[in-house]
Design a protein around this motif. Structure first.
Motif, PDB file in Angstrom:
ATOM      1  N   ALA A   1       0.831  -1.213   0.000  1.00  0.00           N
ATOM      2  CA  ALA A   1       0.000   0.000   0.000  1.00  0.00           C
ATOM      3  C   ALA A   1       0.863   1.261   0.000  1.00  0.00           C
ATOM      4  N   GLU A   2       1.920   1.268   0.799  1.00  0.00           N
ATOM      5  CA  GLU A   2       2.813   2.434   0.831  1.00  0.00           C
ATOM      6  C   GLU A   2       3.466   2.648  -0.527  1.00  0.00           C
ATOM      7  N   ARG A   3       3.926   1.573  -1.147  1.00  0.00           N
ATOM      8  CA  ARG A   3       4.588   1.694  -2.451  1.00  0.00           C
ATOM      9  C   ARG A   3       3.590   2.105  -3.535  1.00  0.00           C
ATOM     10  N   LEU A   4       2.388   1.534  -3.493  1.00  0.00           N
ATOM     11  CA  LEU A   4       1.359   1.930  -4.466  1.00  0.00           C
ATOM     12  C   LEU A   4       1.021   3.410  -4.329  1.00  0.00           C
ATOM     13  N   HIS A   5       0.898   3.870  -3.084  1.00  0.00           N
ATOM     14  CA  HIS A   5       0.578   5.285  -2.864  1.00  0.00           C
ATOM     15  C   HIS A   5       1.659   6.169  -3.491  1.00  0.00           C
ATOM     16  N   ALA A   6       2.917   5.809  -3.268  1.00  0.00           N
ATOM     17  CA  ALA A   6       4.011   6.588  -3.850  1.00  0.00           C
ATOM     18  C   ALA A   6       3.962   6.546  -5.379  1.00  0.00           C
ATOM     19  N   LEU A   7       3.738   5.371  -5.945  1.00  0.00           N
ATOM     20  CA  LEU A   7       3.681   5.240  -7.414  1.00  0.00           C
ATOM     21  C   LEU A   7       2.519   6.022  -8.005  1.00  0.00           C
ATOM     22  N   ILE A   8       1.345   5.883  -7.403  1.00  0.00           N
ATOM     23  CA  ILE A   8       0.150   6.526  -7.954  1.00  0.00           C
ATOM     24  C   ILE A   8       0.236   8.039  -7.839  1.00  0.00           C
ATOM     25  N   THR A   9       0.669   8.541  -6.685  1.00  0.00           N
ATOM     26  CA  THR A   9       0.738  10.003  -6.532  1.00  0.00           C
ATOM     27  C   THR A   9       1.830  10.615  -7.401  1.00  0.00           C
ATOM     28  N   ALA A  10       2.900   9.860  -7.656  1.00  0.00           N
ATOM     29  CA  ALA A  10       3.959  10.377  -8.536  1.00  0.00           C
ATOM     30  C   ALA A  10       3.523  10.324 -10.002  1.00  0.00           C
ATOM     31  N   THR A  11       2.806   9.286 -10.377  1.00  0.00           N
ATOM     32  CA  THR A  11       2.389   9.094 -11.763  1.00  0.00           C
ATOM     33  C   THR A  11       1.218   9.997 -12.145  1.00  0.00           C
ATOM     34  N   ALA A  12       0.264  10.135 -11.220  1.00  0.00           N
ATOM     35  CA  ALA A  12      -0.947  10.914 -11.513  1.00  0.00           C
ATOM     36  C   ALA A  12      -1.293  11.802 -10.316  1.00  0.00           C
ATOM     37  N   PRO A  13      -0.539  12.892 -10.138  1.00  0.00           N
ATOM     38  CA  PRO A  13      -0.788  13.764  -8.979  1.00  0.00           C
ATOM     39  C   PRO A  13      -2.172  14.411  -9.001  1.00  0.00           C
ATOM     40  N   GLU A  14      -2.841  14.386 -10.152  1.00  0.00           N
ATOM     41  CA  GLU A  14      -4.180  14.971 -10.237  1.00  0.00           C
ATOM     42  C   GLU A  14      -5.245  14.094  -9.585  1.00  0.00           C
ATOM     43  N   LEU A  15      -4.930  12.824  -9.332  1.00  0.00           N
ATOM     44  CA  LEU A  15      -5.896  11.949  -8.666  1.00  0.00           C
ATOM     45  C   LEU A  15      -6.037  12.344  -7.201  1.00  0.00           C
ATOM     46  N   GLU A  16      -7.257  12.246  -6.708  1.00  0.00           N
ATOM     47  CA  GLU A  16      -7.572  12.633  -5.336  1.00  0.00           C
ATOM     48  C   GLU A  16      -7.494  11.413  -4.419  1.00  0.00           C
ATOM     49  N   PRO A  17      -6.523  11.388  -3.485  1.00  0.00           N
ATOM     50  CA  PRO A  17      -6.452  10.275  -2.535  1.00  0.00           C
ATOM     51  C   PRO A  17      -7.632  10.337  -1.570  1.00  0.00           C
ATOM     52  N   LYS A  18      -8.194   9.174  -1.254  1.00  0.00           N
ATOM     53  CA  LYS A  18      -9.320   9.113  -0.332  1.00  0.00           C
ATOM     54  C   LYS A  18      -9.481   7.680   0.147  1.00  0.00           C
ATOM     55  N   THR A  19     -10.435   7.441   1.008  1.00  0.00           N
ATOM     56  CA  THR A  19     -10.775   6.071   1.353  1.00  0.00           C
ATOM     57  C   THR A  19     -12.109   5.746   0.704  1.00  0.00           C
ATOM     58  N   TRP A  20     -12.274   4.469   0.388  1.00  0.00           N
ATOM     59  CA  TRP A  20     -13.481   3.981  -0.269  1.00  0.00           C
ATOM     60  C   TRP A  20     -13.773   2.616   0.332  1.00  0.00           C
ATOM     61  N   TYR A  21     -14.886   2.502   1.035  1.00  0.00           N
ATOM     62  CA  TYR A  21     -15.208   1.291   1.787  1.00  0.00           C
ATOM     63  C   TYR A  21     -14.064   0.937   2.741  1.00  0.00           C
ATOM     64  N   GLY A  22     -13.412   1.972   3.266  1.00  0.00           N
ATOM     65  CA  GLY A  22     -12.328   1.782   4.218  1.00  0.00           C
ATOM     66  C   GLY A  22     -11.013   1.351   3.599  1.00  0.00           C
ATOM     67  N   MET A  23     -10.895   1.451   2.281  1.00  0.00           N
ATOM     68  CA  MET A  23      -9.673   1.050   1.582  1.00  0.00           C
ATOM     69  C   MET A  23      -9.049   2.274   0.909  1.00  0.00           C
ATOM     70  N   PRO A  24      -7.727   2.282   0.749  1.00  0.00           N
ATOM     71  CA  PRO A  24      -7.094   3.367   0.007  1.00  0.00           C
ATOM     72  C   PRO A  24      -7.620   3.393  -1.428  1.00  0.00           C
ATOM     73  N   ALA A  25      -7.947   4.599  -1.902  1.00  0.00           N
ATOM     74  CA  ALA A  25      -8.487   4.746  -3.254  1.00  0.00           C
ATOM     75  C   ALA A  25      -8.042   6.081  -3.831  1.00  0.00           C
ATOM     76  N   TYR A  26      -8.192   6.210  -5.137  1.00  0.00           N
ATOM     77  CA  TYR A  26      -7.788   7.421  -5.850  1.00  0.00           C
ATOM     78  C   TYR A  26      -8.903   7.768  -6.825  1.00  0.00           C
ATOM     79  N   ALA A  27      -9.378   9.004  -6.735  1.00  0.00           N
ATOM     80  CA  ALA A  27     -10.539   9.429  -7.519  1.00  0.00           C
ATOM     81  C   ALA A  27     -10.151  10.458  -8.578  1.00  0.00           C
ATOM     82  N   GLN A  28     -10.958  10.477  -9.627  1.00  0.00           N
ATOM     83  CA  GLN A  28     -10.832  11.467 -10.694  1.00  0.00           C
ATOM     84  C   GLN A  28     -12.212  12.077 -10.882  1.00  0.00           C
ATOM     85  N   ASP A  29     -12.305  13.372 -10.772  1.00  0.00           N
ATOM     86  CA  ASP A  29     -13.580  14.081 -10.897  1.00  0.00           C
ATOM     87  C   ASP A  29     -14.634  13.520  -9.936  1.00  0.00           C
TER      88      ASP A  29
END
Length: 153
Positions: free
Chosen positions: A65-93
């Motif tokens: 999860a830590e590595r995915l967070h780093a990869l996703i935020t570096a690759t697509a900083p426009e995605l909004e980090p959040k939780t979804w059903y209590g899980m790490p998630a990334y939203a667009q619009d």
């Protein structure tokens, strides 16, 4: 005049028999989602909640999860980090694009990186929308980065 309505207790029992059966983990996830929807959050709040969920994880779930967070935020900083059903998630619009489901949450054999239909990963008539993860190798990370780039395009 006779009432044609079924007896209430019998109707409730029949409905209970036909109702879907959810596991304790699934019910807990639904309760978490309900709480998430009740809160109005800023991007910073969403990321704070996401990082708190990652901090609660143990073992390989936390490492992945830590590595995915780093990869996703570096690759697509426009995605909004959040939780979804209590899980790490990334939203667009406002809609969840991808999420990480830790193995321990549902007592599964492996963690999952999943993509919702908004990701548009279409590839012919059939394509994967979730990926089992037991560890992350450099090749896996490269593939994940490519998937994220394709998903946000």
């Amino acid at each position: 005049m006779a009432d044609n309505k079924p007896a209430k207790p019998a109707a409730r029992k029949a409905a209970a028999r036909s109702a879907p059966k959810f596991t304790a983990e699934e019910r807990a996830a639904m309760r978490e989602r309900s709480r998430e929807l009740k809160k109005s959050k800023s991007r910073a709040d969403g990321e704070s909640d996401l990082l708190a969920k990652i901090a609660e994880m143990t073992g390989s779930d936390r490492e992945i999860a830590e590595r995915l967070h780093a990869l996703i935020t570096a690759t697509a900083p426009e995605l909004e980090p959040k939780t979804w059903y209590g899980m790490p998630a990334y939203a667009q619009d406002g809609s969840v694009l991808c999420f990480f489901q830790p193995a321990q949450k549902f007592k599964a054999r492996y963690a999952t990186l999943g993509f919702n239909d908004k990701a548009m990963l279409d590839d012919g008539a059939m394509w994967p929308t979730s990926f089992a993860l037991t560890a992350l190798t450099p090749a896996d990370e490269k593939r994940i980065v490519a998937l994220i780039k394709r998903a946000v395009a």
